[in-house]
Design a protein around this motif. Structure first.
Motif, PDB file in Angstrom:
ATOM      1  N   MET A 146      63.039 -68.193  42.747  1.00 45.94           N
ATOM      2  CA  MET A 146      62.345 -69.321  42.133  1.00 45.94           C
ATOM      3  C   MET A 146      63.154 -69.882  40.958  1.00 45.94           C
ATOM      4  N   GLY A 147      64.367 -69.365  40.758  1.00 36.95           N
ATOM      5  CA  GLY A 147      65.215 -69.849  39.673  1.00 36.95           C
ATOM      6  C   GLY A 147      64.986 -69.175  38.333  1.00 36.95           C
ATOM      7  N   ILE A 148      64.150 -68.142  38.297  1.00 33.93           N
ATOM      8  CA  ILE A 148      63.838 -67.474  37.022  1.00 33.93           C
ATOM      9  C   ILE A 148      65.056 -66.729  36.487  1.00 33.93           C
ATOM     10  N   GLY A 149      65.741 -65.979  37.334  1.00 36.09           N
ATOM     11  CA  GLY A 149      66.945 -65.272  36.896  1.00 36.09           C
ATOM     12  C   GLY A 149      68.011 -66.235  36.411  1.00 36.09           C
ATOM     13  N   ARG A 150      68.212 -67.296  37.151  1.00 32.90           N
ATOM     14  CA  ARG A 150      69.186 -68.332  36.769  1.00 32.90           C
ATOM     15  C   ARG A 150      68.830 -68.924  35.399  1.00 32.90           C
ATOM     16  N   LYS A 151      67.555 -69.192  35.169  1.00 33.38           N
ATOM     17  CA  LYS A 151      67.110 -69.773  33.893  1.00 33.38           C
ATOM     18  C   LYS A 151      67.302 -68.775  32.748  1.00 33.38           C
ATOM     19  N   LEU A 152      67.000 -67.501  32.988  1.00 33.91           N
ATOM     20  CA  LEU A 152      67.203 -66.482  31.954  1.00 33.91           C
ATOM     21  C   LEU A 152      68.674 -66.369  31.579  1.00 33.91           C
ATOM     22  N   ILE A 153      69.558 -66.443  32.561  1.00 37.58           N
ATOM     23  CA  ILE A 153      70.999 -66.420  32.296  1.00 37.58           C
ATOM     24  C   ILE A 153      71.414 -67.662  31.514  1.00 37.58           C
ATOM     25  N   SER A 154      70.921 -68.808  31.923  1.00 37.08           N
ATOM     26  CA  SER A 154      71.244 -70.069  31.242  1.00 37.08           C
ATOM     27  C   SER A 154      70.787 -70.045  29.784  1.00 37.08           C
ATOM     28  N   LEU A 155      69.592 -69.540  29.536  1.00 37.91           N
ATOM     29  CA  LEU A 155      69.084 -69.452  28.160  1.00 37.91           C
ATOM     30  C   LEU A 155      69.890 -68.458  27.332  1.00 37.91           C
ATOM     31  N   THR A 156      70.336 -67.381  27.962  1.00 42.43           N
ATOM     32  CA  THR A 156      71.184 -66.407  27.271  1.00 42.43           C
ATOM     33  C   THR A 156      72.476 -67.076  26.836  1.00 42.43           C
ATOM     34  N   LYS A 157      73.130 -67.769  27.761  1.00 42.02           N
ATOM     35  CA  LYS A 157      74.394 -68.445  27.440  1.00 42.02           C
ATOM     36  C   LYS A 157      74.192 -69.526  26.379  1.00 42.02           C
ATOM     37  N   GLU A 158      73.111 -70.270  26.506  1.00 42.24           N
ATOM     38  CA  GLU A 158      72.804 -71.310  25.526  1.00 42.24           C
ATOM     39  C   GLU A 158      72.619 -70.712  24.132  1.00 42.24           C
ATOM     40  N   LYS A 159      71.927 -69.591  24.057  1.00 42.41           N
ATOM     41  CA  LYS A 159      71.624 -68.973  22.761  1.00 42.41           C
ATOM     42  C   LYS A 159      72.883 -68.399  22.098  1.00 42.41           C
ATOM     43  N   VAL A 160      73.798 -67.802  22.870  1.00 43.16           N
ATOM     44  CA  VAL A 160      74.995 -67.224  22.248  1.00 43.16           C
ATOM     45  C   VAL A 160      76.069 -68.264  21.978  1.00 43.16           C
ATOM     46  N   GLY A 161      75.992 -69.404  22.628  1.00 43.94           N
ATOM     47  CA  GLY A 161      76.898 -70.499  22.334  1.00 43.94           C
ATOM     48  C   GLY A 161      78.217 -70.431  23.086  1.00 43.94           C
TER      49      GLY A 161
END
Length: 132
Positions: free
Chosen positions: A82-97
């Motif tokens: 459902m894209g949840i794992g992909r979104k969690l990875i994206s948010l991780t990358k976004e947060k660390v910069g």
């Protein structure tokens, strides 16, 4: 279905254990104290919720400017694809910069998944295995 992602909403240890067992993530879920310590000592945790049901989590250790080790990525079985794992990875990358890399060690069942969500397989890693 509206999934809520949060950097601040912390699940209980029991919720984490139940999610990991449901997702088939091989972690020491029979050792509640160790699971608590794993989360207490992590400095980037992102959760995914369907109302009050914990449906996903990413747990990382990072210095915020060079490296981020994404140590756990778990999604509840009924919520996979459902894209949840992909979104969690994206948010991780976004947060660390942009200055920080995101790296992980894959469980054997997920090796085919990570290249599909932007990870590049590396042949240059080494490990000293845990004793327990």
């Amino acid at each position: 279905m509206d999934i809520e992602y949060s950097f601040n909403k912390r699940p209980t240890t029991d919720q984490i254990i139940e999610l990991y067992d449901n997702a088939g993530l091989p972690r020491p879920t029979n050792d509640k104290e160790r699971m608590e310590q794993m989360f207490e000592n992590s400095n980037l945790i992102i959760t995914a919720w369907d109302n009050e049901l914990l449906v996903g989590v990413s747990r990382s250790i990072t210095d915020w400017v060079w490296a981020c080790y994404l140590s756990d990525l778990a999604v509840r079985g009924d919520y996979k694809k459902m894209g949840i794992g992909r979104k969690l990875i994206s948010l991780t990358k976004e947060k660390v910069g942009n200055q920080s890399m995101v790296l992980l060690l894959s469980v054997p069942t997920a090796i085919e998944y990570y290249p599909k969500v932007g990870f590049k397989k590396q042949e240059s890693s080494f490990i000293i295995e845990r004793e327990q």
